[in-house]
Design a protein around this motif. Sequence first.
Motif, PDB file in Angstrom:
ATOM      1  N   GLY A   1       0.823  -1.196   0.000  1.00  0.00           N
ATOM      2  CA  GLY A   1       0.000   0.000   0.000  1.00  0.00           C
ATOM      3  C   GLY A   1       0.853   1.240   0.000  1.00  0.00           C
ATOM      4  N   GLU A   2       0.182   2.365  -0.060  1.00  0.00           N
ATOM      5  CA  GLU A   2       0.857   3.651  -0.084  1.00  0.00           C
ATOM      6  C   GLU A   2       1.479   3.960   1.272  1.00  0.00           C
ATOM      7  OE1 GLU A   2       1.202   5.754  -2.746  1.00  0.00           O
ATOM      8  OE2 GLU A   2       0.305   4.122  -3.917  1.00  0.00           O
ATOM      9  N   ILE A   3       2.616   4.634   1.221  1.00  0.00           N
ATOM     10  CA  ILE A   3       3.276   5.131   2.422  1.00  0.00           C
ATOM     11  C   ILE A   3       3.498   6.623   2.215  1.00  0.00           C
ATOM     12  CG2 ILE A   3       5.362   5.087   3.839  1.00  0.00           C
ATOM     13  CD1 ILE A   3       5.644   2.136   3.159  1.00  0.00           C
ATOM     14  N   GLU A   4       3.061   7.390   3.187  1.00  0.00           N
ATOM     15  CA  GLU A   4       3.212   8.844   3.126  1.00  0.00           C
ATOM     16  C   GLU A   4       4.384   9.235   4.003  1.00  0.00           C
ATOM     17  OE1 GLU A   4      -0.593  10.165   4.479  1.00  0.00           O
ATOM     18  OE2 GLU A   4      -1.635   8.971   2.968  1.00  0.00           O
ATOM     19  N   PHE A   5       5.224  10.097   3.457  1.00  0.00           N
ATOM     20  CA  PHE A   5       6.387  10.569   4.191  1.00  0.00           C
ATOM     21  C   PHE A   5       6.097  11.926   4.802  1.00  0.00           C
ATOM     22  CE2 PHE A   5       7.978   7.643   1.054  1.00  0.00           C
ATOM     23  CZ  PHE A   5       8.914   6.909   1.756  1.00  0.00           C
ATOM     24  N   GLY A   6       6.671  12.153   5.976  1.00  0.00           N
ATOM     25  CA  GLY A   6       6.527  13.449   6.624  1.00  0.00           C
ATOM     26  C   GLY A   6       7.493  14.447   6.020  1.00  0.00           C
ATOM     27  N   VAL A   7       7.667  15.540   6.704  1.00  0.00           N
ATOM     28  CA  VAL A   7       8.561  16.605   6.236  1.00  0.00           C
ATOM     29  C   VAL A   7       9.980  16.075   6.127  1.00  0.00           C
ATOM     30  CG1 VAL A   7       9.520  18.872   6.793  1.00  0.00           C
ATOM     31  CG2 VAL A   7       7.097  18.384   7.226  1.00  0.00           C
ATOM     32  N   ASP A   8      10.406  15.323   7.141  1.00  0.00           N
ATOM     33  CA  ASP A   8      11.752  14.744   7.154  1.00  0.00           C
ATOM     34  C   ASP A   8      11.632  13.274   6.782  1.00  0.00           C
ATOM     35  OD1 ASP A   8      14.322  13.893   7.606  1.00  0.00           O
ATOM     36  OD2 ASP A   8      14.279  14.221   9.770  1.00  0.00           O
ATOM     37  N   ASP A   9      11.926  12.930   5.538  1.00  0.00           N
ATOM     38  CA  ASP A   9      11.734  11.553   5.076  1.00  0.00           C
ATOM     39  C   ASP A   9      12.724  10.570   5.688  1.00  0.00           C
ATOM     40  OD1 ASP A   9      13.948  12.353   3.675  1.00  0.00           O
ATOM     41  OD2 ASP A   9      13.234  11.670   1.723  1.00  0.00           O
ATOM     42  N   GLN A  10      13.648  11.033   6.513  1.00  0.00           N
ATOM     43  CA  GLN A  10      14.573  10.153   7.224  1.00  0.00           C
ATOM     44  C   GLN A  10      14.009   9.697   8.566  1.00  0.00           C
ATOM     45  OE1 GLN A  10      17.451   9.064   5.800  1.00  0.00           O
ATOM     46  NE2 GLN A  10      16.711  10.163   4.011  1.00  0.00           N
ATOM     47  N   ASP A  11      12.925  10.303   9.016  1.00  0.00           N
ATOM     48  CA  ASP A  11      12.330  10.009  10.310  1.00  0.00           C
ATOM     49  C   ASP A  11      11.146   9.066  10.123  1.00  0.00           C
ATOM     50  OD1 ASP A  11      11.323   9.940  12.860  1.00  0.00           O
ATOM     51  OD2 ASP A  11      11.003  12.101  13.036  1.00  0.00           O
TER      52      ASP A  11
END
Length: 153
Positions: A31-41
Amino acid sequence: MLTSVEHLYSIVVALTDHLRPHSIRLAVASGEIEFGVDDQDVSQMDGEAFHRATELLKSIERTGLRFDLDTRTVPLDTAVADEINLLLHLRESWTDRQRDVIELYERTGNQQAVADDLDVSQQAVSNALRGASWPFAETIETRLRRTLEAYGR
């Protein structure tokens, strides 16, 4: 995150073996994964895949299973998950000695070499492998790995 299920069983085995004697439950969902502002977190990630995996974990906790899979390929997902659960159940029954013998046998492919390394007879190695249902488990694991290789094609 996985981009393919090809190595899924190897990952599951590595995790369960590394954490042994503690048992874990694992769920894999596409499924889809949404990244936050910091995609390393990772804590900033969200999305359908996480929610579906959470539901799978709740389900297997109720049933006592160790693993479930949802790639939206029904009924193949169920069959693969059930096969992994049966193999994990078998692997959990192995003694430490059987694990040692199997690990060495996987590396050498030779019972006498294992016997020499462990300072036991070849018959003792054969008995340990047979007692762990190793020839059967190895065949099923090999077939499962082939299935997972073809899964995404």
